[in-house]
Motif scaffolding. Structure first.
Motif, short mmCIF file in Angstrom:
data_model
loop_
_atom_site.label_atom_id
_atom_site.label_comp_id
_atom_site.label_asym_id
_atom_site.label_seq_id
_atom_site.Cartn_x
_atom_site.Cartn_y
_atom_site.Cartn_z
N SER A 76 0.80 -1.23 0.00
CA SER A 76 0.00 0.00 0.00
C SER A 76 0.83 1.28 0.00
CB SER A 76 -0.93 0.03 1.22
OG SER A 76 -1.86 -1.02 1.14
N LEU A 77 0.45 2.19 -0.87
CA LEU A 77 0.97 3.55 -0.93
C LEU A 77 -0.24 4.46 -0.82
CD1 LEU A 77 3.40 5.51 -1.64
CD2 LEU A 77 2.51 5.42 -3.98
N VAL A 78 -0.15 5.54 -0.05
CA VAL A 78 -1.28 6.44 0.14
C VAL A 78 -0.87 7.83 -0.35
CG1 VAL A 78 -2.92 7.38 1.82
CG2 VAL A 78 -1.92 5.13 2.21
N SER A 79 -1.76 8.49 -1.10
CA SER A 79 -1.49 9.83 -1.59
C SER A 79 -2.66 10.75 -1.31
CB SER A 79 -1.20 9.80 -3.10
OG SER A 79 -2.33 9.34 -3.82
N GLY A 80 -2.37 12.03 -1.14
CA GLY A 80 -3.41 13.03 -0.93
C GLY A 80 -3.17 14.20 -1.86
N GLY A 81 -4.24 14.95 -2.15
CA GLY A 81 -4.07 16.05 -3.09
C GLY A 81 -4.97 17.23 -2.84
N ASP A 83 -7.25 18.05 -4.71
CA ASP A 83 -8.58 17.70 -5.20
C ASP A 83 -9.46 17.09 -4.10
OD1 ASP A 83 -7.26 15.28 -4.92
OD2 ASP A 83 -7.64 14.58 -6.95
N PHE A 84 -9.02 17.22 -2.83
CA PHE A 84 -9.75 16.75 -1.65
C PHE A 84 -9.81 15.22 -1.57
CE2 PHE A 84 -12.81 20.68 -1.59
CZ PHE A 84 -11.74 21.53 -1.71
N SER A 85 -8.92 14.51 -2.25
CA SER A 85 -9.00 13.06 -2.24
C SER A 85 -7.77 12.42 -1.62
CB SER A 85 -9.20 12.51 -3.66
OG SER A 85 -8.05 12.73 -4.44
N VAL A 86 -7.98 11.24 -1.03
CA VAL A 86 -6.92 10.37 -0.54
C VAL A 86 -7.07 9.07 -1.32
CG1 VAL A 86 -6.05 9.06 1.43
CG2 VAL A 86 -6.90 11.40 1.77
N ILE A 87 -5.98 8.61 -1.92
CA ILE A 87 -6.02 7.39 -2.72
C ILE A 87 -5.05 6.37 -2.14
CG2 ILE A 87 -5.67 6.37 -5.01
CD1 ILE A 87 -6.34 9.09 -6.22
N VAL A 88 -5.52 5.13 -2.03
CA VAL A 88 -4.68 4.01 -1.62
C VAL A 88 -4.35 3.21 -2.87
CG1 VAL A 88 -4.48 1.96 -0.16
CG2 VAL A 88 -5.79 3.95 0.66
N HIS A 98 -8.43 2.10 -3.30
CA HIS A 98 -9.52 2.86 -2.69
C HIS A 98 -9.31 4.33 -2.98
CE1 HIS A 98 -10.59 -0.62 -0.18
NE2 HIS A 98 -9.31 -0.73 0.12
N ILE A 99 -10.40 5.06 -3.08
CA ILE A 99 -10.33 6.51 -3.16
C ILE A 99 -11.34 7.08 -2.18
CG2 ILE A 99 -11.90 6.65 -5.13
CD1 ILE A 99 -10.22 9.12 -6.05
N PHE A 100 -10.89 8.04 -1.39
CA PHE A 100 -11.74 8.71 -0.42
C PHE A 100 -11.77 10.18 -0.79
CE2 PHE A 100 -9.52 5.22 1.63
CZ PHE A 100 -10.56 4.51 2.21
N CYS A 101 -12.97 10.74 -0.92
CA CYS A 101 -13.10 12.16 -1.24
C CYS A 101 -13.78 12.86 -0.07
CB CYS A 101 -13.93 12.36 -2.51
SG CYS A 101 -13.11 11.72 -3.97
#
Length: 145
Positions: A76-81, A83-88, A98-101
């Protein structure tokens, strides 16, 4: 490059970019290309890299949770931006897992909860903080199974 993390166990450098993409490159080969002049620079497609696409705008932070604690999945790598999203991401396949907005603002930082944290936050892959403040109203917990 707007965010980066070096993963020594895999010899990879992960770079978030202004256009919302994330590039995974072999760290040593990339350093050689950037720092040294030579014939290797003429090779097409060298060094090999993978581009992850999922954010719609600038990537502001990246986190490799396994590097902080072995209790997390090494894939797993997690990124944030902004664009108000966090992506796994699955770091080996490049797949978006997964994508969390959120609707509260851009993601400014991703952290792993401390080892001595209560049981509930230990099950989470990250916390994120909005507007640089950590408070009960602005702290969000994302549970990633």
């Amino acid at each position: 490059v707007t965010a980066s993390v070096y993963i020594p166990s895999q010899g990879r450098l992960v770079c978030g970019r202004e256009d919302g993409s994330i590039v995974l490159v072999p760290a040593t080969q990339t350093a050689i290309v950037q720092l040294l002049q030579g014939e290797h620079m003429l090779r097409r497609g060298w060094p090999p890299h993978r581009t992850l696409r999922g954010h719609r705008n600038k990537v502001t932070c990246v986190l490799y949770p396994y590097q902080v604690s072995p209790r997390y999945d090494q894939r797993s790598l997690v990124s944030g931006g902004v664009d108000f999203s966090v992506i796994v991401w699955d770091i080996f396949t490049g797949e978006m897992k997964h994508i969390f907005c959120v609707h509260g603002g851009e993601i400014t930082q991703l952290i792993v909860p401390p080892e001595n944290c209560s049981v509930r936050p230990e099950m989470c892959s990250c916390f994120y903080c909005l507007q640089g403040q950590v408070s009960e109203s602005s702290l969000k917990v994302l549970v990633v199974e």
